[in-house]
Design a protein around this motif. Structure first.
Motif, PDB file in Angstrom:
ATOM      1  N   LEU A 165       0.835  -1.194   0.000  1.00 53.12           N
ATOM      2  CA  LEU A 165       0.000   0.000   0.000  1.00 53.12           C
ATOM      3  C   LEU A 165       0.879   1.257   0.000  1.00 53.12           C
ATOM      4  O   LEU A 165       1.685   1.432   0.899  1.00 53.12           O
ATOM      5  N   THR A 198      -2.351   5.838  -1.614  1.00 54.26           N
ATOM      6  CA  THR A 198      -3.527   4.955  -1.602  1.00 54.26           C
ATOM      7  C   THR A 198      -4.027   4.751  -0.179  1.00 54.26           C
ATOM      8  O   THR A 198      -5.236   4.652   0.055  1.00 54.26           O
ATOM      9  N   GLU A 252      -2.221  -2.791  -2.486  1.00 56.65           N
ATOM     10  CA  GLU A 252      -3.133  -2.124  -3.403  1.00 56.65           C
ATOM     11  C   GLU A 252      -3.085  -2.828  -4.750  1.00 56.65           C
ATOM     12  O   GLU A 252      -2.127  -3.522  -5.079  1.00 56.65           O
ATOM     13  N   ALA A 254      -7.812  -1.553  -2.962  1.00 57.22           N
ATOM     14  CA  ALA A 254      -6.841  -2.077  -2.014  1.00 57.22           C
ATOM     15  C   ALA A 254      -7.483  -3.164  -1.184  1.00 57.22           C
ATOM     16  O   ALA A 254      -8.709  -3.293  -1.155  1.00 57.22           O
TER      17      ALA A 254
END
Lengths: 313, 815
Positions: free
Chosen positions: B652, B656, B670, B680
């Motif tokens: 991630l 995001t 994600e 995600a």
């Protein structure tokens, strides 16, 4: 010595006796061979039977009524569920698309223009009250009917008319009414809209298509009847009912939705010449189809998010 | 709205062979949706007119011991020696010689019929036997207050008569759905309704005198009284008619009247003779009337003679209404003023200051029509839902105000002293031209000209035949303007159910199914049927706290301003919060391990507007799982594999993470499609879980389906099956403890890809001796074959050597 061992010993004996064949005169050999062979065949089949018996004694029987063997973990099967309302919606789409209808999706946040203005509701007209719409602070409207898509559908497929074809589209979607939820009312529910426009569309065709759909959906011949209705966006307007299908117990009629010939003003708003083209539109609830099908008495189960409910299906 | 079928029959001759049920079915299929049919007959069964022959007070009580006579009905009950029946009555007005209504033992009190069904019996009151009761108008369902027992006019009935015969109660009341008549103000009166019934039956309607010739209606005035009316803006009030007369000196009848019963059938109550007459006329014609006290009106306006001015209210202008409440007007309201002083909230309610009361001598009677748009706002702003405003908000036709006023004067038998009729822009006669073929063309019918003309003529349209039909629309049909409106009349009156059903001809074309509809259907199959998940539907509207709980900004949600509950105040910006909520509920309900998902639309203010200026909405897939990251990951990757859409995933990113603030960034990934983030998945933060009263592990995923819906699928182009024997090898690789699994797997694959082989590589296990060990072992199962030959030992060992070399370059050694 077990029976099987005895038989195997006999076979061994027989095989060794057979070697005598070489010592016999050639004219006796044929007869001897046939005899020995017969004995051997008989012995072999006895051995086979004895072997099968022995095996079957060795196999442990199962308790087929148990979920697992003793001391073994229970098998885990993850069974998923589709939402019954969505199953119904997919079925509706399937029938319409098999009839040749295009399928569009309805929006869940719309505006006054699509919800009312484009549908020939005069500004401030009391007919707007009947829809109990929610509103956002910007004045947007979570639509109260899938007719909110009619104008878009007409514009999107107008070119088909110009090419000599028809507009034939259904539009399923989630709609909203600002009312208290109870067993028969939900503020959130699903509808499916139908729009058909051609050079020679008639009310007879409208009823014909509706009947065709329900016959396809329920898989049987059905009567369709109407009662008068009022919608600013159709003229003439009607509400339609279908004969209760045998699978739902038969007898009586079920109210299924509203329909009518598209009002010339609605066509004009979408730049379709009402002198040249006619159309019809209809709409009905999906929740009702599902409730009827599953004998459900409380509409609120659908959005309850309860697995207990889903696992019933 | 309640419609008495007997009243309809007074206006229309029903053919002999048409039963009541036929008639009701026809009305239901061609005029209006009928919600309920109420049969009055059983309700009044056992109610008779009885004469009170003897009436003696019972000492020390307010009760009277009565001996009554209901003729032949007496002997059905406990008769006294003199042949009469004994009833105890507590009403103050009971007296010998009167005709009363006797509800016999065993009968249900009509007012309670269908609800508590209170059944009378023979019982003792203060030691005296009482057979049933003498009824008040309220107990009979004709009044709301209990004042006294009902007295029957001996001119209208005799003892022994059944009550239902005296008051026309063998009747069916149709409770009709007003909504389907929103556009038909004319049908909000019995005459208009009856006219339609005639039309449906195919008989010509005999127009009652009030509507026979709308233009000829007038009031013959005698007297010197001056009356001025002025409409300031005919948008507010297209027509205002009124008249002045002296109130006739007849006092209210002490008897139960047929008028009271007529009003009761429509759900209204008798009040006093003048109000009752205006209400009855309203029920018959659809035109509400309002009476002002003439003297009060003049006094309030401080003018010598009445000077009525109809104008828009000013914001905040106050008016005390008849019900005693004082309202603050808005500029949408319309006021009736006496010389500019408000005396009525137009269409809604009269003012207290001009109320008709016992001292009233002279009346100003109003018959007008107002802007339905403004009255709708008045209705909403002040919460007034009377029978009158219900009619006004349908847009009462201006053509009938004066005719109905003249009818009121006629029925009251009074002499108008003055009248006024302000009709600033009198509407001209409405003529619609149409052809028989266009009618049949739209309906799909084959009606001939004669049938069409007759059908229209039956309900008051005048039709001139010719190449085109010239249809003159009657003044009460404000809803008919277009040819389509005429077509509806013809189709409806002749019966839509008589139209032959056909199917259109259409070229065989593959339907165009919206890609999102397709994708959702496909995902439903994958997620529910193959991956064992449960599909939920949850509300699109959520409480702002739910959004805040997952760390999102509720201000980014579109706010619903008129929701019925705070639980519905935000249009949701993601699906996961609703699912977390339902996860908690389902765990509480005893489910232990499950995966929930929902596919639905979300909206965020920050996403802006579409080209048509409506909010951008996106369809999202939300998933919440009661297992750990790797389980959810396996399911999500399986989902994309089934979809045949290649996606990539990575740790991630901080950007995001901002969009999925409920995911633990160190334990989440994600998803990318063509390099674009589409969502995600990962473990939900403990802090968020505690807000939902949940315990780890809970994993969640929110994925936008928009890009996926339109992404072309990868269709497999080559089946990679060799006809030569495959070689199987287990590989265990020792790597540093912090070596990402993915890097090794990729290196292995990249190396294998360079060799001309068909292969499958499956992870088997990851082994680390202790949490602080320096190394870990990654085990794979490798199966490979050559597309072109059987591999011999030396070729196999060359392949394995190459693999070892590839791996050593990323720091892995084959164990």
């Amino acid at each position: 010595m077990s029976n099987l061992e005895k038989l195997r010993a006999e076979l061994k004996q027989l095989n060794s006796e057979y070697t005598k064949i070489k010592t016999l005169p050639p004219e006796e050999r044929g007869e001897f061979g046939r005899m020995m062979n017969q004995k051997k065949q008989k012995l072999l089949s006895e051995i086979e039977r004895a072997e099968a018996d022995a095996e079957s004694v060795a196999v442990e029987p199962l308790d087929i009524s148990a979920p697992a063997a003793p001391n073994q973990p229970l098998p885990v099967i993850q069974r998923g569920t589709k939402h019954p309302l969505m199953v119904e919606l997919d079925r509706v789409i399937e029938v319409y698309s098999a009839m040749g209808f295009d399928v569009m999706e309805s929006r869940q946040l719309d505006d006054e223009f699509h919800m009312f203005d484009s549908l020939n509701f005069p500004a401030g007209h009391p007919a707007r009250d009947g829809y109990d719409t929610f509103r956002t602070s910007e004045g947007f409207i979570p639509p109260a009917h899938t007719s909110t898509m009619q104008h878009r559908a007409l514009r999107k497929y107008k070119s088909k008319l110009e090419q000599g074809g028809q507009i034939a589209v259904v539009i399923p979607g989630r709609v909203f009414r600002n009312e208290d939820a109870d067993a028969t009312h939900e503020h959130t529910f699903y509808q499916c809209e139908g729009v058909f426009v051609s050079k020679d569309a008639t009310m007879g065709q409208l009823f014909g298509i509706l009947r065709q759909f329900f016959e396809g959906y329920y898989g049987q011949k059905l009567e369709l009847k109407t009662q008068p209705g009022y919608f600013p966006f159709t003229e003439p307007s009607a509400e339609f009912l279908i004969e209760k299908p045998a699978c739902l117990g038969g007898k009586g009629y079920l109210e299924m939705g509203g329909c009518g010939m598209i009002h010339p003003n609605v066509l004009k708003m979408a730049d379709i010449d009402p002198e040249k083209y006619h159309g019809f539109a209809w709409g009905g609830g999906i929740d009702r189809l599902a409730m009827l099908k599953y004998g459900l008495s409380d509409v609120r189960y659908f959005e309850s998010g309860k697995l207990d409910f889903l696992e019933e299906f | 709205m309640k419609i008495s079928l007997n009243e309809i029959k007074k206006y229309v001759q029903i053919p002999q062979n048409t039963s009541d049920q036929d008639l009701i079915d026809l009305i239901g299929s061609r005029l209006v949706e009928i919600e309920e049919v109420i049969d009055l007959a059983p309700r009044y069964q056992g109610c008779y007119v009885a004469k009170v022959v003897n009436c003696e007070p019972i000492p020390d009580t307010h009760l009277h011991l009565c001996q009554i006579d209901a003729g032949e009905h007496n002997n059905e009950f406990n008769q006294l020696d003199n042949g009469l029946v004994q009833v105890v009555c507590g009403a103050p007005n009971v007296h010998a010689g009167m005709l009363a209504v006797w509800i016999t033992p065993g009968s249900i009190v009509p007012e309670t019929y269908g609800n508590e069904n209170f059944k009378l019996s023979v019982r003792k009151l203060r030691g005296y036997e009482s057979n049933g009761m003498l009824a008040g108008a309220d107990e009979l369902g004709f009044d709301t207050e209990h004042k006294a027992i009902a007295e029957i006019d001996p001119k209208t009935a005799q003892l022994g008569d059944a009550l239902s015969d005296v008051f026309d109660l063998n009747d069916l009341i149709l409770d009709v759905e007003n909504k389907s008549l929103t556009h038909r103000p004319d049908c909000f009166g019995l005459i208009g309704f009856a006219r339609e019934v005639a039309g449906i039956l195919g008989v010509k309607f005999q127009e009652p005198s009030v509507f026979a010739d709308l233009d000829k209606a007038n009031l013959t005035v005698s007297g010197e009284v001056k009356l001025d009316v002025q409409i300031t803006d005919d948008e507010l009030c297209p027509r205002y008619s009124c008249t002045v007369f002296d109130l006739p000196k007849n006092s209210p009848s002490k008897y139960l009247t047929s008028e009271a019963v007529f009003l009761a059938k429509a759900g209204m109550r008798a009040i006093d003779p003048i109000v009752d007459l205006t209400n009855i006329l309203m029920l018959q014609t659809g035109q509400p009337l309002h009476a002002f006290d003439y003297d009060k009106l003049v006094q309030v306006g401080d003018s010598a003679t009445p000077k009525i001015i109809v104008r828009a209210a000013q914001d905040g202008e106050n008016l005390q209404l008849l019900d005693g409440k004082t309202i603050a007007c808005t500029s949408d309201d319309i006021l009736i003023t006496s010389n500019n002083v408000p005396v009525a909230l137009a269409g809604a309610m009269g003012g207290k200051n001009t109320e008709v009361d016992v001292s009233t001598k002279r009346i100003v009677l109003e018959s007008a029509t107002f802007s339905l748009y403004r009255l709708r706002k008045t209705q909403m702003a002040h919460g007034i839902f009377s029978e009158a405003i219900t009619r006004f908000t349908k847009g009462q036709p201006a053509a009938i105000t004066l005719p109905v006023l003249a009818e009121a004067v006629r029925q009251l038998g009074v002499q108008p002293l003055a009248s006024a009729d302000d009709y600033p822009s009198k509407t001209s006669v409405n003529v619609v031209n149409i052809t028989t073929s266009s009618i049949n063309g739209l309906l799909g019918t084959d009606y001939d000209e004669k049938t069409i003309i007759e059908t229209l003529d039956n309900v008051g349209f005048r039709v001139k035949s010719g190449a085109t039909l010239e249809v003159t629309v009657p003044g009460w049909r404000t809803d008919v303007h277009l040819p389509e409106d005429i077509i509806e009349e013809v189709g409806r009156l002749l019966g839509y159910d008589n139209i032959a059903m056909v199917l259109p001809t259409k070229p065989l074309l593959e339907p165009e199914i919206d890609s999102m509809v397709r994708l959702k259907r496909e995902l439903r199959e994958i997620l529910s049927s193959r991956l064992g998940m449960h599909e939920l539907l949850t509300y699109s509207f959520v409480h702002r706290d739910l959004i805040a709980k997952v760390g999102k900004d509720p201000e980014d949600c579109y706010q619903i301003v008129n929701s019925i509950s705070p639980d519905l105040q935000c249009f949701r910006s993601e699906i996961v919060p609703s699912l977390l909520d339902k996860t908690r509920e389902n765990l509480k309900a005893g489910h232990k391990s499950f995966t929930l998902y929902e596919m639905n639309q979300v909206a965020r203010k920050s996403s802006g507007l579409t080209a048509e200026n409506t909010p951008v909405t996106k369809t999202h897939l939300g998933i919440v799982d009661t297992s750990d990251f790797y389980t959810l990951k396996a399911k999500i990757l399986a989902m994309f594999a089934e979809l045949k859409i290649p996606v990539e995933y990575a740790a991630l990113s901080s950007e995001t993470a901002k969009h999925h603030p409920y995911l633990e960034p160190k334990r989440s990934a994600e998803l990318f499609l063509d390099g674009q983030n589409i969502g995600a998945f990962g473990e939900v933060k403990t802090r968020v879980l505690s807000q939902f009263k949940l315990e780890a592990p809970i994993t969640a995923s929110e994925i936008s389906l928009e890009q996926l819906a339109t992404t072309p699928r990868v269709l497999q182009t080559q089946v990679r099956l060799s006809r030569f024997p495959a070689v199987e090898r287990d590989l265990t690789l020792k790597v540093s403890h912090d070596m990402p699994f993915g890097r090794i797997a990729t290196a292995l694959q990249d190396g294998l890809d360079q060799q001309n082989l068909y292969y499958t590589l499956s992870p088997v296990s990851i082994y680390q001796a202790t949490p602080d060990a320096d190394t870990k072992n990654l085990s794979f199962h490798l199966k490979f074959s050559s597309p072109s030959q059987t591999l011999n030992a030396s070729e196999i060992s060359a392949i394995m050597d190459k693999i070892a070399k590839d791996l050593s370059s990323v720091g892995a050694t084959i164990v």
